[in-house]
Scaffold this motif. Sequence first.
Motif, PDB file in Angstrom:
ATOM      1  N   GLU A 161      65.304 -63.808 -71.130  1.00 53.80           N
ATOM      2  CA  GLU A 161      65.987 -62.699 -71.803  1.00 53.80           C
ATOM      3  C   GLU A 161      64.997 -61.571 -72.125  1.00 53.80           C
ATOM      4  O   GLU A 161      63.794 -61.786 -72.213  1.00 53.80           O
ATOM      5  CB  GLU A 161      66.668 -63.186 -73.088  1.00 53.80           C
ATOM      6  N   MET A 162      65.559 -60.380 -72.326  1.00 47.94           N
ATOM      7  CA  MET A 162      64.745 -59.208 -72.643  1.00 47.94           C
ATOM      8  C   MET A 162      64.268 -59.273 -74.099  1.00 47.94           C
ATOM      9  O   MET A 162      64.985 -59.750 -74.972  1.00 47.94           O
ATOM     10  CB  MET A 162      65.580 -57.931 -72.507  1.00 47.94           C
ATOM     11  N   LEU A 163      63.105 -58.699 -74.338  1.00 44.61           N
ATOM     12  CA  LEU A 163      62.640 -58.564 -75.730  1.00 44.61           C
ATOM     13  C   LEU A 163      63.404 -57.419 -76.399  1.00 44.61           C
ATOM     14  O   LEU A 163      63.837 -56.486 -75.701  1.00 44.61           O
ATOM     15  CB  LEU A 163      61.137 -58.244 -75.740  1.00 44.61           C
ATOM     16  N   PRO A 164      63.593 -57.482 -77.726  1.00 45.46           N
ATOM     17  CA  PRO A 164      64.269 -56.366 -78.406  1.00 45.46           C
ATOM     18  C   PRO A 164      63.475 -55.074 -78.190  1.00 45.46           C
ATOM     19  O   PRO A 164      62.280 -55.025 -78.485  1.00 45.46           O
ATOM     20  CB  PRO A 164      64.277 -56.777 -79.876  1.00 45.46           C
ATOM     21  N   GLN A 165      64.165 -54.063 -77.658  1.00 43.74           N
ATOM     22  CA  GLN A 165      63.471 -52.874 -77.167  1.00 43.74           C
ATOM     23  C   GLN A 165      62.671 -52.137 -78.241  1.00 43.74           C
ATOM     24  O   GLN A 165      61.509 -51.783 -78.051  1.00 43.74           O
ATOM     25  CB  GLN A 165      64.479 -51.923 -76.534  1.00 43.74           C
ATOM     26  N   GLN A 166      63.317 -51.945 -79.408  1.00 45.87           N
ATOM     27  CA  GLN A 166      62.635 -51.188 -80.481  1.00 45.87           C
ATOM     28  C   GLN A 166      61.368 -51.883 -80.948  1.00 45.87           C
ATOM     29  O   GLN A 166      60.339 -51.246 -81.175  1.00 45.87           O
ATOM     30  CB  GLN A 166      63.569 -51.057 -81.676  1.00 45.87           C
TER      31      GLN A 166
END
Length: 242
Positions: A161-166
Amino acid sequence: MNANARQVATYLQKSKCTVILTGAGMSTESGIPDFRSENGLWHGRDPMTIATPEALETDYETFFNFYLARLEALDEASPHKGHQILAKWEENGFTHHVATQNVDGFHRQAGQQHISELHGSIQAIRCHDCNMKASDEKFRSKGACSACGGRLRPDIVLFGEMLPQQEWERSIEMISEAELVLVIGTSLQVAPVSQLPNLTPGQKVWINQEAPEREEWFDLTIQGKAGEILTEIDQMLSQPES
Ligand code: NAD
Ligand code: ZN
């Protein structure tokens, strides 16, 4: 006197922007095993086969039991002296940001204000299908999402999964400006976080129990327990040089 701890204290005093990057080794002194440990929680299974969206979708029972056990382990645990020292350093202006791979919330509980939780938070629960928030109690009782009936999960970053962008962008921003980065208790084997230390123009220090494999990346390494070494550095910060 540990000369390297003294050196880190000197770096901290000189640096105008210091970032801390932590991993599972930061929490072992609170009684939470790291991922490579032989210790109980995984029941001899490879967490890489459980901590994935595929596992959640095809074997919710195993996924659920694994995270319920981790939540229950946290009920019994709390931040240790090392977490408190890092929070105090922030308050005293020695450090400016913590980027953590840990999902246990210990830095926050210790009073740290400026944190990027790069892998999310295990205490935050959401629906895997529609993202709607749910309570911890609902998850623990194996309830379903009240909006769509979907499966509930901790709001953490599973493998793939992607890391939280902010949080990710904030960490890159801070590390790119840092004059000093302290990397504490991480094997640096999981991308993309493993790449973060290389983004700083500043000095890099690695504090880890195991001998670091990528020692050549660092200006200084200290082998030992995070809580003990942070205590030693903290004592030197408050002592004049002898
Ligand atoms: P890791 O277990 O790979 O490394 C932890 C490091 O900390 C080890 O090198 C160990 O020697 C060191 N250490 C242990 N106790 C210490 C102490 N008291 N003081 C100092 N160092 C100590 O953990 P990691 O590097 O945080 O792993 C990266 C990420 O991989 C994790 O944040 C996690 O998101 C992910 N991961 C997740 C799972 C899962 O089950 N969800 C499993 C494996 C990895
Ligand atoms: Zn839902």
